[in-house]
Write a protein that holds these residues in place. Structure first.
Motif, mmCIF file in Angstrom:
data_model
loop_
_atom_site.group_PDB
_atom_site.id
_atom_site.type_symbol
_atom_site.label_atom_id
_atom_site.label_comp_id
_atom_site.label_asym_id
_atom_site.label_seq_id
_atom_site.Cartn_x
_atom_site.Cartn_y
_atom_site.Cartn_z
ATOM 1 N N ASP A 176 0.820 -1.209 0.000
ATOM 2 C CA ASP A 176 0.000 0.000 0.000
ATOM 3 C C ASP A 176 0.855 1.260 0.000
ATOM 4 N N LYS A 177 2.009 1.185 0.673
ATOM 5 C CA LYS A 177 2.916 2.329 0.788
ATOM 6 C C LYS A 177 4.316 1.794 1.037
ATOM 7 N N PRO A 178 5.339 2.622 0.864
ATOM 8 C CA PRO A 178 6.709 2.159 1.133
ATOM 9 C C PRO A 178 6.849 1.725 2.587
ATOM 10 N N GLY A 179 7.630 0.692 2.807
ATOM 11 C CA GLY A 179 7.850 0.227 4.169
ATOM 12 C C GLY A 179 8.498 -1.140 4.171
ATOM 13 N N GLU A 180 8.684 -1.677 5.373
ATOM 14 C CA GLU A 180 9.252 -3.012 5.491
ATOM 15 C C GLU A 180 8.258 -4.028 4.943
ATOM 16 N N MET A 181 8.791 -5.130 4.420
ATOM 17 C CA MET A 181 7.907 -6.164 3.903
ATOM 18 C C MET A 181 8.598 -7.516 3.963
ATOM 19 N N ASP A 182 7.783 -8.556 4.062
ATOM 20 C CA ASP A 182 8.283 -9.927 4.072
ATOM 21 C C ASP A 182 7.297 -10.774 3.283
ATOM 22 N N GLN A 183 7.499 -10.797 1.959
ATOM 23 C CA GLN A 183 6.612 -11.539 1.070
ATOM 24 C C GLN A 183 7.461 -12.346 0.102
ATOM 25 N N GLY A 184 7.502 -13.653 0.311
ATOM 26 C CA GLY A 184 8.280 -14.492 -0.590
ATOM 27 C C GLY A 184 9.748 -14.137 -0.533
ATOM 28 N N ASP A 185 10.322 -13.814 -1.686
ATOM 29 C CA ASP A 185 11.736 -13.464 -1.730
ATOM 30 C C ASP A 185 11.972 -11.988 -1.452
ATOM 31 N N VAL A 186 10.921 -11.241 -1.188
ATOM 32 C CA VAL A 186 11.092 -9.810 -0.936
ATOM 33 C C VAL A 186 10.989 -9.567 0.567
ATOM 34 N N PHE A 187 12.139 -9.364 1.185
ATOM 35 C CA PHE A 187 12.218 -9.079 2.610
ATOM 36 C C PHE A 187 12.973 -7.778 2.744
ATOM 37 N N LYS A 188 12.237 -6.681 2.832
ATOM 38 C CA LYS A 188 12.853 -5.359 2.883
ATOM 39 C C LYS A 188 12.776 -4.827 4.313
ATOM 40 N N ILE A 189 13.879 -4.264 4.756
ATOM 41 C CA ILE A 189 13.928 -3.698 6.095
ATOM 42 C C ILE A 189 14.402 -2.245 6.028
ATOM 43 N N ASN A 190 14.105 -1.502 7.075
ATOM 44 C CA ASN A 190 14.560 -0.129 7.205
ATOM 45 C C ASN A 190 15.725 -0.136 8.185
ATOM 46 N N LEU A 191 16.956 -0.150 7.647
ATOM 47 C CA LEU A 191 18.128 -0.223 8.517
ATOM 48 C C LEU A 191 18.233 0.976 9.452
ATOM 49 N N MET A 192 17.854 2.150 8.985
ATOM 50 C CA MET A 192 17.922 3.336 9.839
ATOM 51 C C MET A 192 17.078 3.123 11.099
ATOM 52 N N GLU A 193 15.862 2.626 10.897
ATOM 53 C CA GLU A 193 14.961 2.385 12.013
ATOM 54 C C GLU A 193 15.476 1.257 12.908
ATOM 55 N N ARG A 194 15.889 0.161 12.315
ATOM 56 C CA ARG A 194 16.339 -0.992 13.093
ATOM 57 C C ARG A 194 17.625 -0.717 13.866
ATOM 58 N N LEU A 195 18.487 0.147 13.336
ATOM 59 C CA LEU A 195 19.743 0.472 14.011
ATOM 60 C C LEU A 195 19.627 1.708 14.897
ATOM 61 N N GLY A 196 18.443 2.323 14.907
ATOM 62 C CA GLY A 196 18.225 3.503 15.742
ATOM 63 C C GLY A 196 18.999 4.719 15.279
ATOM 64 N N ILE A 197 19.159 4.861 13.968
ATOM 65 C CA ILE A 197 19.910 5.997 13.417
ATOM 66 C C ILE A 197 18.934 7.090 12.999
ATOM 67 N N GLU A 198 19.224 8.315 13.403
ATOM 68 C CA GLU A 198 18.403 9.447 12.986
ATOM 69 C C GLU A 198 19.247 10.391 12.151
ATOM 70 N N ILE A 199 18.661 10.902 11.092
ATOM 71 C CA ILE A 199 19.351 11.858 10.241
ATOM 72 C C ILE A 199 18.611 13.187 10.332
ATOM 73 N N ALA A 200 19.336 14.219 10.653
ATOM 74 C CA ALA A 200 18.740 15.559 10.710
ATOM 75 C C ALA A 200 18.583 16.083 9.292
ATOM 76 N N VAL A 201 17.385 16.520 8.970
ATOM 77 C CA VAL A 201 17.107 17.069 7.645
ATOM 78 C C VAL A 201 16.818 18.547 7.803
ATOM 79 N N GLU A 202 17.609 19.354 7.097
ATOM 80 C CA GLU A 202 17.390 20.806 7.148
ATOM 81 C C GLU A 202 16.393 21.203 6.078
ATOM 82 N N HIS A 203 15.490 22.093 6.432
ATOM 83 C CA HIS A 203 14.483 22.569 5.474
ATOM 84 C C HIS A 203 14.773 23.976 5.055
#
Length: 113
Positions: free
Chosen positions: A86-113
């Protein structure tokens, strides 16, 4: 070889990919994630093609010092899994196992606007 995706760099631009060993044979989600210490960054010359075997962890081709164009091919299983999201994100379907390393490793990136 059980190809799930391929990438072919067009032209002469070099490109990089992050790659890690396949984990599809492991049973639980915690062990299915790649070992962060074993992820390698590989540089490929323009015109190079890469076939990914089932379960190989990767990030898509990245430009190094000039724009790069790549042809990408996916197995039917990969296409169906991506379409089902439905939207970008982690998934585990068949051979597609996508993870968000930033989230899993607790890394935050400051984004300047």
């Amino acid at each position: 070889m059980d190809m799930t995706q391929f990438f072919i760099g067009l032209g002469t631009s070099r490109f990089a990919m992050l790659l890690a060993d396949s984990t599809h044979h492991l049973q639980d989600e915690a062990s299915n994630a790649p070992n962060i210490d074993e992820i390698g960054c590989y540089v490929f010359e323009g015109g190079t093609g890469i076939l990914l075997n089932k379960g190989v962890w990767h990030d898509f081709p990245m430009a190094i010092d000039q724009p790069v164009t790549c042809i990408t091919g996916n197995s039917d299983e990969v296409v169906k899994a991506l379409i089902a999201m439905d939207k970008p994100g982690e998934m585990d379907q068949g051979d597609v196992f996508k993870i968000n390393l930033m989230e899993r490793l607790g890394i935050e990136i400051a984004v300047e606007h």
